[in-house]
Design a protein around this motif. Structure first.
Motif, PDB file in Angstrom:
ATOM      1  N   TYR A 104      -0.104   4.991  -3.182  1.00 52.41           N
ATOM      2  CA  TYR A 104      -0.735   4.728  -1.887  1.00 52.41           C
ATOM      3  C   TYR A 104      -2.115   4.119  -2.133  1.00 52.41           C
ATOM      4  N   CYS A 129       0.798  -1.228   0.000  1.00 54.08           N
ATOM      5  CA  CYS A 129       0.000   0.000   0.000  1.00 54.08           C
ATOM      6  C   CYS A 129       0.827   1.272   0.000  1.00 54.08           C
ATOM      7  N   VAL A 130       2.121   1.165   0.238  1.00 54.48           N
ATOM      8  CA  VAL A 130       3.011   2.325   0.354  1.00 54.48           C
ATOM      9  C   VAL A 130       4.286   2.021  -0.431  1.00 54.48           C
ATOM     10  N   TRP A 134       1.201   5.974   5.638  1.00 54.79           N
ATOM     11  CA  TRP A 134      -0.174   5.824   5.124  1.00 54.79           C
ATOM     12  C   TRP A 134      -1.109   6.831   5.782  1.00 54.79           C
TER      13      TRP A 134
END
Length: 440
Positions: free
Chosen positions: A438, A242-243, A266
Motif C-alpha cells: 500500500y 497503490c493497492v 486504501w
C-alpha cells in the motif's frame, strides 16, 4: 399452538432473529404484528446491528424522530447500492472519524458533507467517467476535505490537515488530503490532459498534497485501481499502483455484494494503521500532522544501548522516483533517554550528546554505502532524561526497490564540550527499505 397464543416478548425475540427485511413483511399480517414490528426497541437494535447507530441519525448526522424512520431513510437513501457495501463504507468512515475525534479533531472538522447523487452524476458527465461504486459511496458519506472553509479555526491553521498525512525531509514537505468533487474536476482537467495516457482512459485525481510538492493520486475509474504519480508523471505519465491488484473486485456491478475498489481498500488500510498505532500524530513545534513513518515493528526497528533508545523507520517516496533508474526512501530517526538517564557500567549520567554517525545501506542484500561522519543533519543532539525525543528525517536513493539501513551513533556521556566518560556506540537496528503493498 397458533401464533396468537405466543406472548409479545417471545414474538419480539423472534422478530429480532428475523431481521429488518422480514420484520417489515410480518408487520402486514395483522394489527398485533404491525404494532410489535413498530417497537422502537426493535428498530434500535436493527440500527445498531446494521449501521452501528446508537441514536436516530441520517447519513449526514442529522437527528431523526425514531429508529424505525432512521432505518427506513437509510435504506431509501442508498437503495441503488448493495446494502453490504453501504455498511462497509460507513464502517470505514466511522473508524477514521473515531480516531480523528480522539487524536486530531481539526482534521475531522475538514470532512465535507456527503455529496448527492446529482453532484456525483454531474462530475461523471463533465469528466466523462463512471465512478466505481465503492468510491461513489465514499463521496456520498463525505465529499472529501475542505481545507479553506469557515469550519477551520485559528488553531487548525497551524496544522497540516491532510487526512492521509505525509512526511518531511529537508525542504520536501508532503501532506496528502482527499479532494472534494469540485477540486477533482478542476485538478483532473488541469493535470490529466497533460499526461500521455491511452485514448479513453478514465483517470481522475482524488487526492493530492496540500504543500507545494506535486504528489497526486489517480483513480482509474475503469478497473478501480489507485495510482500515484512518479517524478516522470508529466513527461511520460509514469504511475505506480497503490493497492495490490489481486484485492480489487468488480466495481460497476450493482448486483454484486463483495465489491472493493482501491480507494476503499486504501482508506480501510489507513484507518487500520491509525488505530493500531503503526502511524501516529506528530507534533513538532506546535504544528500537528499525521506522520506516515511507521512506528511499530516490523517496519520500525528499536534498539536500546546504555539507556539511549533509537527507533528507526523508512517510507517510500513515490513522487521522487524514476522507475528506470532510482527509488527514493525517506527515513525517520527518533532517539531519547529514559527518566533514569544514561547508564554505563552501573554509572548514571544526566545527559549524553551525539557526536558521530555510522550508516550501512544495502540494496538487495548488497552493501552500497558505508558512511562515517559527524552529526545528523548538521546537529549534535543533546539527550536529557525523560525529555521529548529528538526526531530527524533524511533520505537515501536506492537502485532497487528493496534494501535496508543499519548502523550506530557515537555518543559522549555529558556534553561534547564537557565529557563525563568514554564515548560509546548506540545501535541503530536494521530497518527495511521496501516498495510497500500500500502506497500513501
Amino acid at each position: 399452538m397458533g401464533l396468537d397464543s405466543v406472548g409479545d416478548l417471545a414474538l419480539n425475540i423472534i422478530l429480532t432473529k428475523l431481521g429488518p427485511k422480514e420484520t417489515a413483511k410480518v408487520s402486514c399480517v395483522s394489527k398485533r404484528f404491525k404494532d410489535l414490528a413498530s417497537e422502537e426497541s426493535l428498530w434500535s437494535l436493527f440500527c445498531l446491528q446494521d449501521l452501528d447507530l446508537s441514536a436516530p441519525l441520517d447519513h449526514h448526522g442529522n437527528p431523526l424522530r425514531s429508529f424505525k424512520a432512521t432505518y427506513k431513510l437509510w435504506r431509501e437513501a442508498f437503495c441503488m447500492y448493495p446494502w453490504s457495501l453501504v455498511k462497509r463504507v460507513k464502517s470505514c468512515w466511522d473508524r477514521l472519524k473515531s480516531w480523528l475525534t480522539t487524536n486530531f479533531p481539526e482534521v475531522k472538522a475538514t470532512l465535507g458533507r456527503g455529496a448527492s447523487e446529482g453532484e456525483i452524476q454531474e462530475l461523471e458527465r463533465i469528466l466523462k467517467v463512471k465512478l466505481p461504486l465503492p468510491t461513489r459511496l465514499l463521496y456520498r458519506f463525505h465529499d472529501g476535505q475542505n481545507l479553506t472553509g469557515e469550519n477551520l479555526n485559528t488553531d487548525a491553521a497551524a496544522c497540516l490537515l491532510g487526512l492521509i498525512g505525509g512526511y518531511c525531509f529537508y525542504d520536501h514537505l508532503v501532506n496528502v488530503y482527499l479532494l472534494p468533487l469540485h477540486e477533482v474536476i478542476l485538478e483532473t482537467r488541469e493535470i490529466v490532459r497533460h499526461l500521455d495516457l491511452p485514448n479513453g482512459s478514465q483517470f481522475i485525481v482524488v487526492a493530492a498534497s496540500s504543500s507545494y510538492i506535486g504528489k497526486f493520486f489517480f483513480l482509474n475509474c475503469s478497473d478501480g485501481q489507485l495510482y500515484v504519480g512518479t517524478q516522470n508523471l508529466l513527461t511520460i505519465g509514469e504511475m505506480i499502483p497503490c493497492v495490490p491488484q489481486t484485492l480489487i473486485s468488480p466495481v460497476h456491478d450493482f448486483n454484486i455484494d463483495q465489491q472493493q475498489d482501491a480507494m476503499l481498500l486504501w482508506l480501510e488500510e489507513h484507518g487500520h494503521r491509525l488505530h493500531n498505532g503503526m502511524i501516529k500524530l506528530r507534533d513538532e513545534g506546535n504544528i500537528k500532522s499525521i506522520s506516515l513513518f511507521p512506528e511499530e515493528s516490523p517496519l520500525c526497528s528499536t534498539a536500546v544501548t546504555n539507556g539511549v533508545k533509537v527507533c528507526a523507520s523508512a517510507i517510500f517516496v513515490p513522487e521522487a522516483v524514476d522507475l528506470s533508474r532510482k527509488y527514493l526512501f525517506a527515513y525517520s530517526i527518533r532517539m531519547s533517554l529514559p527518566p533514569e538517564g544514561c547508564i554505563i557500567n552501573g554509572m548514571r549520567f544526566s545527559s549524553c550528546q551525539l557526536h558521530l554517525r555510522h550508516w550501512v545501506i544495502s540494496a538487495d542484500d548488497t552493501v552500497v554505502s558505508n558512511v562515517n561522519a559527524e552529526a545528523v543533519i548538521g546537529k549534535f543532539p543533546l539527550l536529557l532524561p525523560g525529555e521529548k525525543e529528538f526526531v530527524y528525517e533524511s533520505c537515501t536513493p536506492l537502485r532497487s526497490p528493496t534494501g535496508s539501513v543499519e548502523g550506530s551513533f557515537t555518543f559522549v556521556p555529558g556534553r561534547l564540550i564537557d565529557p563525563k566518560g568514554m564515548p560509546f556506540e548506540a545501535e541503530v537496528a536494521r530497518f527495511p527499505l521496501q516498495l510497500p503493498d500500500y502506497i500513501f
